[in-house]
Design a protein around this motif. Structure first.
Motif: not given
Lengths: 326, 359
Positions: B114-115, B345, A106, A165-166, B326, B334-338, B342-343, B330-331, A194, A144, B340, A102-104, A241-242
């Motif tokens: 750039d991704e 902050e 976008r 979805p992940d 960029v 796109y890590l997760y759909a939403v 926890a990240y 964005v780091m 989560d 996850r 979490p 997903r990240h790479r 995630p914690l």
């Protein structure tokens, strides 16, 4: 309604979701005709046919790589690795691709895959069949890591993981597969990911654990209650995630915290939890945070595995030590 | 004793290095417009490579892997594949990507670090470049599995280099494609070098194509400097995949007339004069000679085409330069759909630091 085991709850969740969503596909070694070495997928082949229930050739990197390809086109693969000790060839695929698709791109492609595997010691299995290396996955951004510890949580968390979805690493404590039975309505209701689950409310000390160690922790708390020590037990359930908030709120109340896990101590998930409690909740603490964990050794073969797994007594001793501190 | 198995590996060529026909010319190659289309992609690829290498020298691009000498492979593949098929590249496939609708500026953006270059404005489900060698072969098999499960008549085309064939994933992918009869075409872009390690040190196998035999399907070699042969063999392999669920392995044999990437220096290991010796086989001159001999091409037309392609490349560099910077967050985005809880902050902390992207 009949009570079912944890492994039967896994099976019930898989069957429910395959019925509900034609995109769900299960694959792995010996999972079709044989129903999996622990019988987690038994009956699925007859119900859903060989296109959606696939015995794969014996290659774990392949199982992960195939799943990534399938998920990119909108399928929902649920892949089984026979034992956690055999997931390592798939690390390349999981870390280099599944976690970052997903990240790479976008968000153009994604990787909604559940990688299931039994984990942990205590079932008299051969070498390499008793690993608890969840921390490897907990370290990887984009993943996850979900660990159920009861039939009801296995059912609800697996449904949630498939619908997520992940990519999810879904670790099933093999020691608990047939330990306790429970009525689990087949209602298709997912449990939240989560989020920690507070299994027992208490006032004196917070015991944080997950997976098979929930068993020893519950038993220890039971004995400690007779001595007048009231333990709050938190099943972390999603270790990445914690949900640190639930843990912190409990520590704020009790002032004491012990983390219990079967995995080796150094760089275990317990270290992360301890660090976060120290960073955010030092002022709540009346005693140092303690860990009760497996040793920093290779998980021994069957004759010594019971000695390796943290015991009820070790938990009780550590609780008593912490209670005496202040 | 008796022989329980035997095999043969065919080698396909249609036009040789002198521009002469050595076997039957396929229908598509009788259409001058079609040949000119292929030729244009090769020219565009070559000019783009030169520009990209120049951009790395001025720091406007990161590491870049040139396709110089391999243009026929990528032009032929992009021409042979159908729109609804899926393409899974390794990392040298510019000529194929542009035919799939990927913009040159996106390719620059990717190698510029750039991704967003993998987001492909044209949409679709083709894969981005695969950097961990050989891993993409399995993704292709997985995509082909999805097509089989859904009963779709689509095929998957995947590439790797000669070095990639030493990876376990390469064999695992072919193995499952054979067992499950998957509609996938595996292409080895054999340019004789895996960075500094020559083909001879990669495997003792006489050909790379014969590695398909152990997986239960056919493998073949194709003259990778003959774009007509490349296009035809890949076209037929894809057709077989779509219509009969037959996988194929094609070893496309060419030569890397470049360093591995701009971070490499081939003079450290490549025998002196080898590149010059191989140059007589290079694919662009071959098609030029063939088309000129048939009277469908000329020096004047060639110059006009080169000018047109150079202008396109120049435009792509300008488009690339005008892409807004960029945002660092964005780091996380796109890590997760939403993202979490926890990240969040950490994401807020990153925004507060107020740093901006480099380059």
């Amino acid at each position: 309604m009949a009570e079912i085991t944890l492994v039967e709850a896994i099976n019930q969740a898989l069957a429910f979701e395959m019925q509900a969503d034609p995109n769900v596909v299960v694959l792995g070694e010996d999972i079709a005709k044989n129903g999996g070495v622990f019988r987690a997928t038994v009956g699925l082949l007859d119900k859903f046919g060989p296109e959606r229930v696939r015995d794969t050739p014996l290659a774990e990197s392949m199982i992960a790589g195939l799943s990534i390809g399938m998920a990119s086109q909108g399928l929902k693969p649920v892949a089984e690795f026979q034992f956690m000790g055999f997931i390592y060839p798939a690390l390349d695929q999981i870390i280099n691709h599944a976690s970052r698709m997903r990240h790479r791109t976008r968000g153009r492609l994604s990787c909604g895959v559940v990688f299931r595997t039994p984990f942990g010691a205590g079932i008299h299995a051969p070498e390499h069949h008793s690993e608890s290396t969840e921390a490897i996955f907990a370290h990887i951004p984009g993943l996850r890591v979900v660990v159920p510890s009861s039939p009801a949580r296995a059912y609800g968390l697996l449904l949630a993981s498939i619908r997520n979805p992940d990519p999810v690493i879904f670790l099933e404590p093999s020691r608990l597969y047939r330990w306790a039975k429970q009525v689990v309505p087949n209602d298709g209701k997912a449990l939240p990911l989560d989020k920690c689950f507070t299994l027992q409310v208490g006032m004196d000390i917070t015991l944080v654990t997950w997976g098979a160690m929930v068993k020893e922790t519950l038993a220890a708390a039971n004995r400690l209650a007779k001595d007048g020590i009231s333990c709050e037990i938190i099943d972390v359930a999603t270790i990445k995630p914690l949900d640190i908030e639930t843990i912190l709120a409990s520590v704020e109340k009790t002032g004491r915290c012990i983390i219990i896990h079967e995995a080796a101590r150094t760089c275990g998930v317990g270290a992360e939890i301890a660090a976060q409690v120290a960073e955010r909740g030092l002022m709540f603490l009346q005693a140092p945070i303690q860990r009760v964990t497996g040793y920093d050794t290779i998980v021994p073969y069957a004759r010594l595995e019971k000695i390796y797994i943290p015991s009820e007594n070790q938990i009780i001793e550590t609780v008593n030590k912490v209670m005496e501190f202040a | 004793m008796k022989i329980v198995a035997h095999f043969e590996i065919p080698y396909y060529q249609i036009v040789n290095e002198e521009g002469k026909i050595t076997s039957d010319v396929p229908e598509f190659a009788k259409d001058p417009d079609h040949l000119i289309r292929l030729y244009r992609v090769m020219i565009l690829n070559r000019l783009f490579d030169l520009k990209a290498i120049a951009l790395t020298r001025t720091g406007k691009l990161g590491t870049y892997p040139s396709a110089r000498g391999q243009e026929a492979v990528f032009a032929g593949m992009g021409d042979a594949i159908e729109k609804e098929d899926i393409f899974v590249p390794y990392y040298r496939d510019v000529g194929t990507l542009i035919q799939r609708g990927v913009k040159l500026k996106e390719i620059l953006l990717y190698w510029g670090g750039d991704e967003r270059g993998n987001a492909f404005e044209c949409g679709g489900k083709d894969f981005p470049y695969s950097v961990p060698i050989g891993t993409q072969m399995l993704h292709a098999a997985g995509i082909a599995t999805a097509f089989r499960i859904r009963g779709e008549k689509r095929a998957v085309l995947v590439t790797c280099g000669d070095g990639g064939t030493s990876q376990g994933d390469f064999y695992e992918a072919m193995n499952v494609a054979g067992v499950w009869k998957l509609p996938v075409v595996f292409v080895i872009c054999n340019n004789q070098w895996a960075i500094s390690v020559p083909r001879s040190q990669q495997t003792a196998s006489q050909t790379l194509a014969q590695k398909a035999i152990a997986a239960g399907f056919s493998g073949e070699q194709v003259d990778g400097n003959d774009v007509i042969a490349v296009r035809e063999r890949i076209f037929l392999a894809l057709k077989n995949a779509r219509e009969k669920n037959e996988p194929t392995l094609l070893e496309i044999v060419s030569y890397r007339h470049a360093d591995h990437t701009t971070a490499d220096d081939a003079s450290r290991y490549e025998p002196k004069n080898q590149r010059e010796l191989e140059w007589k086989n290079e694919p662009i001159a071959r098609l030029y000679t063939y088309m000129t001999n048939l009277g469908m091409w000329s020096k004047e037309k060639d110059q006009a085409l080169n000018e047109e392609c150079a202008a396109l490349v120049e435009q792509s560099v300008q488009d690339y330069a005008s892409i807004p910077s960029v945002s660092p967050e964005v780091m996380f985005d796109y890590l997760y759909a939403v993202l979490p809880e926890a990240y969040k902050e950490q994401r807020d902390m990153l925004i507060k630091r107020g740093e901006s992207a480099h380059g």
